[in-house]
Design an enzyme around this catalytic site. Structure first.
Site, PDB file in Angstrom:
ATOM      1  N   LYS A 115       0.734  -1.175   0.080  1.00 44.05           N
ATOM      2  CA  LYS A 115      -0.110   0.033   0.050  1.00 44.05           C
ATOM      3  C   LYS A 115       0.803   1.209   0.117  1.00 44.05           C
ATOM      4  CE  LYS A 115      -3.935   2.077   2.568  1.00 44.05           C
ATOM      5  NZ  LYS A 115      -4.850   1.800   3.534  1.00 44.05           N
TER       6      LYS A 115
ATOM      7  N   SER B 128      -9.826   2.250   2.753  1.00 37.88           N
ATOM      8  CA  SER B 128      -8.832   3.027   1.966  1.00 37.88           C
ATOM      9  C   SER B 128      -7.975   2.153   1.248  1.00 37.88           C
ATOM     10  CB  SER B 128      -8.122   4.036   2.735  1.00 37.88           C
ATOM     11  OG  SER B 128      -7.235   3.381   3.795  1.00 37.88           O
TER      12      SER B 128
ATOM     13  N   SER C 279     -10.657   0.102   6.948  1.00 38.52           N
ATOM     14  CA  SER C 279      -9.782   0.146   5.822  1.00 38.52           C
ATOM     15  C   SER C 279      -9.279  -0.946   5.254  1.00 38.52           C
ATOM     16  CB  SER C 279      -8.708   1.366   5.603  1.00 38.52           C
ATOM     17  OG  SER C 279      -9.652   2.744   5.789  1.00 38.52           O
TER      18      SER C 279
END
Length: 495
Positions: free
Chosen positions: A78, A158, A182
């Site tokens: 990420k 997210s 998330s």
């Protein structure tokens, strides 16, 4: 997917150790898959040269008989994790050009274990969002689509890029972060497993901060066994993070027996929200039945302060964000706005932040600054902190009464279209976190497991919430639920 990219992390590990395949061969299969998947918007910084070097180094270790679980395994990272020499932007314009001269603790541990980094993955800007639409790179796209409907769907947020990449077979597994859901919400939207560990189980050092008392990194994988393997590599004490616990990390994979006889699973009545879709209600009931069939004891419980969780979260998280994001000022690193003659440092701050921060980040910074201001600190922030204590106490009470874990829906719906009303209305978007924020407020571990499909053929997940520091028990419960559900569906390739 090619055959190699269809392997789970555990299967790839075993074949690498058996010399059935090589690390460079596996890496090349994933690099080819990534090159053909730009329509998903999952990878935002590709690192093929680095991946090939790491794969060669991993193969030497494998040849020498030194093969940690992740040796030669291609992963996606990420964009919130700082990676040495590789752009790390947190999907924000304000960090354009930032290439950290250091490695986050988590990614350093993964590299030490021999993992291969394929690149950085899309996400909501500074992890603020539930649909991956606040990213400066543009949205990631869910590899799943509704039957007979080509409309692009959100992969959640997210960690939307991580979820999309794992679901589409672009990496064997990925890292994510979870501040209010998330990891778990995008996992549910894409039919994969997402684990948020106990707060402090995984170091936050080198991960761009959103809300420091809520953020926690965790694995996003194709199944529960893979989550157990990846968590073990990510977790552990870190002297550079004062909130990271100095606790031994168990062998989570070794504990996956699937035997849950006698385990007490709580079903909280407060999670039966008004207007809950019948499909979610039915899925929850089916999950309860499956766990009962495996020998678990189901118990109705009460978490009375659940109704206050979302309001408390959306005071505490923006307050911490407004403090953390104050460091982005155009002075030391990242973007600096062009200045006009006569502009001073205040104008530089204002212009840089106006250009660099997206609308959602600006909204949350302003909310956070407001609730921390002198006239409203006690009315909002202190009150939210007191509510957080009550929410944590609710969980402590039910665990003290013998409950081993708690079963809830993971999300209030299946994946919704990109550009839908949820994206236009911040309050509707925030409601996507209704089942997940309590876990972060209480600092507990939680896992999303894919259990079925809705009437449109989209994946739906259930959430299990565990006792603090007992990720091993939680993973074993999730393993039993996964086995009972038998969820094997994968998205049909259209990209």
């Amino acid at each position: 997917m090619t055959d190699l990219t269809a392997l789970t992390l555990a299967e790839a590990r075993d074949r690498l150790r058996a010399r059935d395949i090589s690390a460079p061969e596996l890496t090349e299969a994933y690099l080819a898959a990534i090159e053909g998947a730009d329509a998903l918007g999952a990878f935002v910084h590709k690192t093929p040269d680095l991946a090939r070097r790491q794969a060669e180094a991993a193969q030497k270790r494998l040849d020498a008989g030194m093969s940690p679980d992740l040796c030669g395994i291609p992963l996606g990272i990420k964009d919130l994790f700082c990676t040495e020499g590789v752009p790390s932007q947190a999907a924000s314009r304000i960090l354009e050009g930032f290439r950290p001269p250091y490695e986050s603790t988590v990614t350093a541990q993964l590299r030490k274990a021999g993992a291969v980094m394929l690149g950085k993955l899309n996400m909501d800007e500074f992890a603020m969002g539930s649909s991956n639409e606040t990213s400066c790179y543009g949205p990631a796209v869910n590899p799943w689509r509704r039957r007979d409907d080509p409309a692009p769907l959100t992969p959640g947020g997210s960690s939307g890029g991580s979820a999309a990449a794992v679901a589409a077979g672009l990496c064997a597994a990925a890292t994510g972060t979870d501040t209010g859901g998330s990891i778990r919400q995008p996992a549910a939207f894409t039919g994969i497993v997402g684990l948020k560990p106990t707060y402090g189980r995984v170091s936050r050092w080198g991960i761009v901060a959103f809300a420091s008392s809520l953020d926690q990194a965790g694995p996003m994988t194709r199944d529960v066994r893979d989550a157990a393997i990846l968590l073990r590599a990510m977790a552990g004490p870190d002297p550079r993070d004062s909130t990271c616990a100095d606790r031994p990390v168990p062998d989570y994979e070794a504990g996956l027996s699937g035997d849950i006889r006698g385990k007490v699973i709580g079903v909280p009545r407060e999670y039966r929200m008004e207007g809950m879709p019948p499909e979610i209600e039915a899925l929850w009931a089916e999950g309860r039945r499956m766990l009962e069939d495996r020998g678990a004891v189901m118990r109705d419980i009460s978490l009375p302060h659940t109704r206050y969780a979302l309001p408390a979260y959306y005071v505490i998280a923006p307050a911490e964000a407004s403090s953390n994001l104050a460091r982005y000022d155009g002075v030391r690193f990242g973007r600096r706005a062009a200045l006009s003659p006569g502009d001073g440092i205040v104008e530089m701050y204002e212009k840089t932040r106006a250009e660099g921060f997206g609308a959602e980040v600006q909204r949350r910074v302003m909310i956070g600054t407001y609730v921390l201001s002198a006239g409203f600190y006690d009315a909002y922030y202190n009150r939210a902190r007191k509510v957080r204590t009550l929410i944590r106490r609710d969980f402590e009470t039910v665990f003290a009464e013998g409950v081993d874990a708690i079963l809830t829906p993971a999300t209030p719906s299946a994946a919704f279209p990109l550009g839908a009303a949820e994206a236009a209305d911040p309050v509707k978007m925030y409601l996507n976190d209704v089942f997940t924020v309590t876990v972060n407020l209480a600092g507990l571990p939680g896992i999303s497991v894919p259990v079925g499909l809705d009437r449109d053929g989209l994946p739906l997940g259930l959430q299990l919430i565990g006792r603090p520091w007992e990720e091993g028990d939680l993973l074993n419960l999730a393993y039993a639920l996964e086995d009972a559900a038998g969820f094997l569906a994968r998205p049909t390739r259209w990209w």
